[in-house]
Scaffold this active site. Structure first.
Site, short mmCIF file in Angstrom:
data_model
loop_
_atom_site.label_atom_id
_atom_site.label_comp_id
_atom_site.label_asym_id
_atom_site.label_seq_id
_atom_site.Cartn_x
_atom_site.Cartn_y
_atom_site.Cartn_z
CB THR A 1 -0.90 0.01 1.35
OG1 THR A 1 -1.49 -1.28 1.24
CG2 THR A 1 -1.66 1.29 1.07
CB VAL A 2 3.10 2.70 2.65
CG1 VAL A 2 3.85 4.10 2.59
CG2 VAL A 2 2.02 2.58 3.59
CB ALA B 1 12.63 -5.49 -2.43
NE ARG C 1 5.78 -10.33 2.09
CZ ARG C 1 4.66 -9.90 2.79
NH1 ARG C 1 3.38 -10.27 2.58
NH2 ARG C 1 4.73 -8.79 3.70
N GLY D 1 0.64 9.19 10.35
CA GLY D 1 0.49 9.07 8.74
C GLY D 1 0.95 10.50 8.12
N GLY E 1 -7.23 -1.05 3.72
CA GLY E 1 -5.61 -1.01 3.97
C GLY E 1 -5.21 -0.12 5.07
CD GLU F 1 0.05 -1.50 11.63
OE1 GLU F 1 1.15 -1.96 11.59
OE2 GLU F 1 -0.48 -0.42 11.41
CG ASP G 1 -0.36 1.38 15.14
OD1 ASP G 1 0.74 1.21 14.47
OD2 ASP G 1 -0.96 2.27 14.76
CE LYS H 1 0.79 4.96 14.22
NZ LYS H 1 -0.60 4.55 13.71
#
Ligand code: HSE
Length: 436
Positions: free
Chosen positions: A13-14, A43, A45, A134, A187, A190, A201, A205
């Site tokens: 996604t990012v 790279a 997966r 974000g 999306g 996590e 999460d 942060k």
């Protein structure tokens, strides 16, 4: 001038968002950075999916270390997430003299002290704007924009998935699991969504925010962390009736006795701006001694909002490539030799007001017993609500708001109340903050 070469680790996604923003805004980015910024190696997966066709001039690989060891790559962007592999890749990139940009809050919160020390030794930068909230430039704001201030406290909605779930519960009475599934499809969540709903999460942060606010080492293991999965639609609705809204907040505060570090659902007055931050949006409220309260709002998750922060870091790193490493903005805002060891307050010593909900037998004297226990521990009641028993039931819900009290005392009160024969089950406690 020759463009800066970027190696991307992760094309999810990012990663996809970062590539798109770099392509679409190439002209503006070059005008700002003084030279082009181009992805030369990436790279992913699984390259067999076909989704990477049409990526011109990029070498694609499934071997992440190939990117990190490519001598043509100047800046490595780490977007694979997780702890161990990401740590190895980032340390290897630093060892190879490369700068790093990461969106990985888990990595920075848990291994940041080691990573920044290694980067410092090598004279390279590890930038992490995308790791917190974000697209909101909160790291930049805290580290640079507010550097005149003694920061007093920070309270933030810093997990978009959790805020999305609470908003949908409040507005549409939707079921927790159902909303979580939607957050995953969009999306936002996590890879392991328990990180979102259990507050891990947000704790990652908060660890980062506290460190750059107070100049203390990253101490993820000291954060008190409570999630949102025990919240019921009743709690959301009772809070509204009392003039409050429930938000999952990360809070850090400097007190005379030490630093508070806590993540938990929190009732906040519904007239506060931050109480009206809905959906996947994040907001961070920072109280500085000179500036007073400041509020930062924006999308806390999603492809392009997160890419906005990643690309801003790429521009920053590009601008600083020719500067003396000693004169760059320190990773954790304070000079490495000026970091302070401050006491982290155990939760039992933290003071908050509370919302209590209990299921009581519908008979005379119950309220008197509960208030006797609270009174004996100096806990003062601010408001109370008793719901009518539902048909066929012999118990009623009692909701109480208390004044501020040390957590240890409230633990004691709850234990005693739960032992009363007239109280069924456990007492729900949600902390309250006025944020004023
Ligand atoms: N899962 C995170 C969130 C993604 O929902 O906020 C952004 O860090």
């Amino acid at each position: 001038m020759k463009p800066v070469n970027v190696g991307l680790l992760g094309m999810g996604t990012v990663g996809g968002g970062t590539y798109n923003v770099l392509q679409r805004n190439a002209r503006e980015i070059t005008r700002r950075a003084g030279r082009g910024i181009q992805v030369v190696h990436a790279a992913a997966r699984d390259l067999d999916t076909g989704q990477f066709s049409g990526l011109d001039n990029i070498t694609l690989t499934e071997d992440v270390f190939e990117v990190v060891n490519n001598p043509d790559v100047d800046i490595v962007v780490e977007l694979i997430g997780g702890y161990d592999l990401a740590r190895k890749l980032v340390l290897q990139a630093i060892e190879n003299g490369k700068h790093v940009v990461t969106a990985n809050k888990a990595l920075i919160a848990v291994h940041g002290n080691e990573i920044f020390e290694a980067a410092q030794r090598k004279g390279v930068t590890v930038a992490f704007e995308a790791a917190v909230a974000g697209g909101i430039p909160i790291i930049k704001a805290l580290r640079e924009g507010l550097s005149a201030n003694e920061i007093e406290w920070i309270a933030g909605i810093i997990n978009g998935t959790g805020n999305f779930i609470l908003t949908e519960m409040k507005d549409k009475g939707r079921d927790f699991e159902d909303v979580l599934k939607e957050a995953q499809q969009l999306g936002y969540a996590e890879a392991d969504p328990s990180f979102d709903i259990d507050g891990i999460d947000a704790a990652h942060k908060l660890t980062i925010l506290a460190s750059i606010a107070f100049g203390i080492p990253l101490q993820f293991d000291r954060v008190y962390t409570e999630g949102i999965s025990h919240l019921t639609l009743d709690d959301v609705s009772y809070a509204e009736q009392l003039g409050y809204r429930i938000k999952h907040l990360g809070i850090t505060r400097r007190t005379a006795d030490g630093i508070e570090l806590r993540v938990h659902p929190t009732l906040i007055p519904n007239r506060r701006l931050i109480a009206n931050v809905d959906g996947v949006m994040n907001a961070v409220l920072v109280q500085g001694d000179a500036v007073g309260p400041t509020l930062y709002y924006g999308a806390g998750a999603g492809a392009e909002p997160t890419a906005s922060a990643v690309v801003a870091d790429l521009v920053d790193v590009t601008r600083s490539l020719t500067t003396d490493p000693e004169n760059r903005v320190p990773h954790l805002a304070f000079q490495p030799d000026a970091m302070a060891e401050m006491n982290i307050l155990p939760m039992a010593e933290v003071e908050t007001a509370c919302y209590l909900r209990m299921q009581a037998s519908d008979q005379p004297g119950v309220m008197a017993e509960v208030t006797r226990i609270l009174g004996s521990l100096d806990i003062s009641i601010e408001a109370m609500l008793q719901k009518e028993p539902t048909e066929g039931q012999e118990t009623v819900q009692i909701i109480m708001l208390t004044h501020r009290i040390r957590e240890g005392k409230m633990d004691n009160a709850i234990k005693q109340i739960e032992q009363l024969d007239t109280i069924n089950g456990s007492v729900t406690r949600i902390r309250m903050e006025t944020l004023s």
